[in-house]
Write a protein that holds these residues in place. Structure first.
Motif, PDB file in Angstrom:
ATOM      1  N   LYS A  28       0.820  -1.210   0.000  1.00 11.52           N
ATOM      2  CA  LYS A  28       0.000   0.000   0.000  1.00 11.52           C
ATOM      3  C   LYS A  28       0.854   1.261   0.000  1.00 11.52           C
ATOM      4  CE  LYS A  28      -4.199  -1.897   2.022  1.00 11.52           C
ATOM      5  NZ  LYS A  28      -5.110  -1.421   0.977  1.00 11.52           N
ATOM      6  N   ASN A  32      -0.240   3.313  -3.218  1.00 10.09           N
ATOM      7  CA  ASN A  32      -1.326   4.280  -3.074  1.00 10.09           C
ATOM      8  C   ASN A  32      -0.979   5.569  -2.343  1.00 10.09           C
ATOM      9  OD1 ASN A  32      -3.047   2.545  -4.368  1.00 10.09           O
ATOM     10  ND2 ASN A  32      -3.907   1.676  -2.502  1.00 10.09           N
ATOM     11  N   GLY A  58      -6.710  -0.264   4.861  1.00 12.83           N
ATOM     12  CA  GLY A  58      -7.640   0.115   3.816  1.00 12.83           C
ATOM     13  C   GLY A  58      -8.844   0.855   4.310  1.00 12.83           C
ATOM     14  N   PHE A  85     -11.162  -4.587  -8.750  1.00 11.33           N
ATOM     15  CA  PHE A  85     -10.937  -4.357  -7.330  1.00 11.33           C
ATOM     16  C   PHE A  85     -10.458  -5.634  -6.641  1.00 11.33           C
ATOM     17  CE2 PHE A  85     -12.798  -4.351  -2.962  1.00 11.33           C
ATOM     18  CZ  PHE A  85     -11.993  -3.358  -2.428  1.00 11.33           C
ATOM     19  N   ARG A 104     -14.400   1.456  -0.508  1.00 11.58           N
ATOM     20  CA  ARG A 104     -13.057   0.937  -0.776  1.00 11.58           C
ATOM     21  C   ARG A 104     -12.807   0.797  -2.277  1.00 11.58           C
ATOM     22  NH1 ARG A 104     -14.460  -2.662   3.191  1.00 11.58           N
ATOM     23  NH2 ARG A 104     -14.160  -4.494   1.878  1.00 11.58           N
ATOM     24  N   ASP A 108      -9.941   2.943  -4.286  1.00 12.84           N
ATOM     25  CA  ASP A 108      -8.876   2.314  -5.053  1.00 12.84           C
ATOM     26  C   ASP A 108      -8.834   2.849  -6.481  1.00 12.84           C
ATOM     27  OD1 ASP A 108      -8.209   0.875  -2.830  1.00 12.84           O
ATOM     28  OD2 ASP A 108      -8.274  -1.083  -3.814  1.00 12.84           O
ATOM     29  N   ASN A 111      -7.280   6.317  -6.171  1.00 15.81           N
ATOM     30  CA  ASN A 111      -5.860   6.275  -5.832  1.00 15.81           C
ATOM     31  C   ASN A 111      -4.996   5.755  -6.985  1.00 15.81           C
ATOM     32  OD1 ASN A 111      -6.582   7.220  -3.367  1.00 15.81           O
ATOM     33  ND2 ASN A 111      -5.853   5.480  -2.188  1.00 15.81           N
TER      34      ASN A 111
END
Length: 343
Positions: A28, A32, A58, A85, A104, A108, A111
């Motif tokens: 991550k 991100n 997350g 995803f 979420r 994503d 990001n």
């Protein structure tokens, strides 16, 4: 400001799970966020465990809308929040989930640098939930499908005697499109065993009138038998013939290179079909064959050749391309961005 080091004991007592969690932190950070997002400050009012749940697992607050991620912002490509995803929250979280599964997915997509998204079936979430979550992200919904039937039937547009069920699903799709400002609605055709050409043509003509008043484009898609066995529209030439008989400007093709390759069309064939029917195409979807993997993976379609052709064609370059693929393993948005930035 003092920085507190990560310690294994704050995770699970299971050593393997500890390593999995730490690996997710590393992924991550590199994918991100900036590394500073993951330093726990000693004056943070949260306990370390709360901070870890919210910032690393997350469940962090929505990022700044100006954050562009690893990809150049291109409205041309739409992130499929269903297939692309990868949900790693369930692997090492213990219940704290302020964003929820929809949040979420949107986070994503944002990001990763996307500004457009698509989803086959948005109906798992209410319109109110969609509106609440979309406020936090500069994302535009490009495409949804009409809903499945009560027994997972793939629509009723061709079903003889199924007009009432067809209109019910169409009206639900229109409600979502209107509320979420989605310009395209894929109208699911149904199964061949109960389908009839006349029913399909008449229902699509009715749909055209309803969609026109709302400024929505209706789409029909050829779907290969390996994905939906017995689907009514499993032949490209048949779809073209029916589209001509429907005869409505706001009913177009959802052109899916994955399904066409599964049906035996080569990359060259797909390019020729696009050229010959450019005025009929309202949207493009892509994935690699045979397993619907990412377009950067090897397979039956040469996506470098296909994308180069689309971007160079005045008749095709305006089209939005939906990325309806599944990652084979860990998502690699840097590789994907490098590929898409060529075109």
């Amino acid at each position: 400001m003092k920085t507190v080091k990560l310690k294994l004991y704050v995770f699970s007592s299971n050593f393997l799970q500890q390593l999995q969690c730490l690996w997710k932190v590393v992924k991550k950070i590199s994918r991100n966020h900036t590394p500073t997002d993951y330093f726990y400050q000693s004056n943070d009012p949260l306990t370390f465990k709360q901070w870890y749940q919210r910032r690393v697992r997350g469940s962090s607050p929505p990022p700044d809308p100006g954050f562009l991620g690893v990809m150049d912002v291109k409205k041309k490509y739409a992130y499929n929040i269903g297939t692309m995803f990868v949900d790693d929250f369930k692997d090492c979280a213990d219940g704290y989930d302020p964003l929820g599964p929809l949040g979420r997915r949107l986070r994503d997509a944002n990001n990763a640098g996307f500004r457009s998204i698509e989803v086959a079936f948005p109906y798992n979430w209410s319109i109110e939930e969609w509106e609440k979550q979309l406020i936090s992200y500069p994302l535009h919904l490009e495409l949804i499908n009409t809903p499945l039937g009560p027994n997972k039937e793939p629509g009723f547009a061709s079903t003889e005697g199924g007009t009432e069920r067809f209109l019910d699903g169409l009206q639900q799709g229109i409600r979502y499109c209107k509320a979420l400002k989605c310009p395209r609605l894929h109208i699911m055709a149904g199964l061949a065993e109960s389908g009839h050409d006349i029913s399909f043509i008449e229902n699509l003509q009715k749909a055209s009138e309803m969609l026109e008043s709302e400024g929505i484009i209706g789409l029909i898609e050829v779907i290969s038998g390996g994905v939906i066995p017995g689907y009514f529209l499993d032949n490209f030439l048949k779809a073209l013939d029916l589209l001509q008989k429907i005869g409505r400007e706001n009913i177009k093709l959802q052109f899916d290179s994955f399904h066409l390759n599964c049906l035996g069309y080569s990359t060259g064939d797909i390019i020729q079909l696009m050229n010959d029917n450019a005025s009929l195409i309202g949207y493009v979807q892509v994935a690699q064959t045979p397993n619907r993997t990412e377009i950067t993976s090897p397979g039956g379609v040469d996506y470098e050749k296909l994308f180069k052709h689309i971007s160079a064609s005045p008749k095709l370059s305006h089209l939005t391309i939906g990325l309806e693929f599944k990652w084979q393993s860990v998502p690699d948005y840097i590789q994907l961005a490098g590929f898409l930035d060529k075109f």
